[in-house]
Write a protein that holds these residues in place. Structure first.
Motif, PDB file in Angstrom:
ATOM      1  N   ARG A   1       0.887  -1.099  -0.032  1.00  0.00           N
ATOM      2  CA  ARG A   1       0.089   0.038  -0.201  1.00  0.00           C
ATOM      3  C   ARG A   1       1.057   1.317  -0.007  1.00  0.00           C
ATOM      4  O   ARG A   1       1.080   1.765   0.931  1.00  0.00           O
ATOM      5  CB  ARG A   1      -0.925  -0.080   1.205  1.00  0.00           C
TER       6      ARG A   1
ATOM      7  N   ALA B   1       1.274   4.340  -1.272  1.00  0.00           N
ATOM      8  CA  ALA B   1       0.874   5.849  -1.376  1.00  0.00           C
ATOM      9  C   ALA B   1       0.740   6.222  -0.115  1.00  0.00           C
ATOM     10  O   ALA B   1       1.374   7.079   0.635  1.00  0.00           O
ATOM     11  CB  ALA B   1      -0.601   5.838  -1.973  1.00  0.00           C
TER      12      ALA B   1
ATOM     13  N   PRO C   1      -2.228   9.882  -7.204  1.00  0.00           N
ATOM     14  CA  PRO C   1      -2.782   8.357  -7.548  1.00  0.00           C
ATOM     15  C   PRO C   1      -1.858   7.454  -7.055  1.00  0.00           C
ATOM     16  O   PRO C   1      -0.618   7.584  -7.250  1.00  0.00           O
ATOM     17  CB  PRO C   1      -2.946   8.550  -8.992  1.00  0.00           C
ATOM     18  N   GLN C   2      -2.288   6.212  -6.889  1.00  0.00           N
ATOM     19  CA  GLN C   2      -1.239   4.937  -6.435  1.00  0.00           C
ATOM     20  C   GLN C   2      -0.060   4.928  -7.352  1.00  0.00           C
ATOM     21  O   GLN C   2       1.002   4.516  -7.046  1.00  0.00           O
ATOM     22  CB  GLN C   2      -2.285   3.836  -6.288  1.00  0.00           C
ATOM     23  N   ASN C   3      -0.372   4.847  -8.828  1.00  0.00           N
ATOM     24  CA  ASN C   3       0.656   4.563  -9.654  1.00  0.00           C
ATOM     25  C   ASN C   3       1.752   5.446  -9.623  1.00  0.00           C
ATOM     26  O   ASN C   3       2.823   5.124 -10.310  1.00  0.00           O
ATOM     27  CB  ASN C   3       0.059   4.313 -11.158  1.00  0.00           C
ATOM     28  N   LYS C   4       1.801   6.498  -8.829  1.00  0.00           N
ATOM     29  CA  LYS C   4       2.901   7.306  -8.725  1.00  0.00           C
ATOM     30  C   LYS C   4       3.990   6.847  -7.743  1.00  0.00           C
ATOM     31  O   LYS C   4       4.857   7.661  -7.496  1.00  0.00           O
ATOM     32  CB  LYS C   4       2.291   8.814  -8.564  1.00  0.00           C
TER      33      LYS C   4
ATOM     34  N   THR D   1       6.340   4.276  -6.071  1.00  0.00           N
ATOM     35  CA  THR D   1       7.445   2.940  -5.982  1.00  0.00           C
ATOM     36  C   THR D   1       7.678   2.306  -4.986  1.00  0.00           C
ATOM     37  O   THR D   1       7.806   2.908  -3.837  1.00  0.00           O
ATOM     38  CB  THR D   1       8.547   3.020  -7.081  1.00  0.00           C
TER      39      THR D   1
ATOM     40  N   THR E   1       9.508   4.388  -1.745  1.00  0.00           N
ATOM     41  CA  THR E   1       8.626   4.154  -0.646  1.00  0.00           C
ATOM     42  C   THR E   1       9.324   3.375   0.590  1.00  0.00           C
ATOM     43  O   THR E   1       9.480   3.770   1.760  1.00  0.00           O
ATOM     44  CB  THR E   1       7.292   3.536  -0.746  1.00  0.00           C
TER      45      THR E   1
END
Length: 132
Positions: free
Chosen positions: A26, A28, A101-104, A106, A110
């Motif tokens: 998870r 983001a 958005p989540q896809n930004k 890695t 993170t």
């Protein structure tokens, strides 16, 4: 709700949740909480050093506030250098990323932020003079 600031508690709580969220991919929310954890840890250090100028400052601004503050670094260049080293871990972090958005996000980035939050909490424990 009473809003007394408890930066050490918040730093540890956000770190714990960030680590769990990272393990669940998870990204983001793990990234966001990692930054908040580091921010709270740094604010705990500042508060312990009797400097309250960081209260309304977020990462990345808190780094320059602390590095330029003589009371935090006075007699302790090691602390100043360790705070500076943390800055690279949060080079791309911003409190407003909570809307991204989540896809930004890695895993690599993170993970780096989560490691930075852990290091910030260690600094808080080592230099916070009884705040934990």
């Amino acid at each position: 709700m009473d809003t007394d600031d408890d930066y050490p508690d918040a730093a540890k709580r956000h770190l714990h949740d960030a680590q769990w969220l990272l393990a669940q991919a998870r990204l983001a929310n793990a990234s966001h909480l990692s930054g908040l954890s580091a921010e709270c840890a740094l604010k705990a250090i500042a508060k312990a050093k009797r400097f309250d100028g960081t209260k309304k400052v977020h990462i990345p601004g808190i780094f320059s506030e602390l590095q330029n503050l003589s009371s935090v670094g006075a007699g302790n260049p090691d602390l100043v250098s360790k705070i500076a080293a943390l800055q690279t871990k949060f080079a791309d972090w911003n409190v407003n990323q909570r809307y991204a958005p989540q896809n930004k996000f890695t895993i690599a980035r993170t993970s780096e932020e989560c490691a930075g939050a852990h290091a910030a909490c260690q600094l808080m424990t080592n230099y916070g003079e009884g705040v934990v």
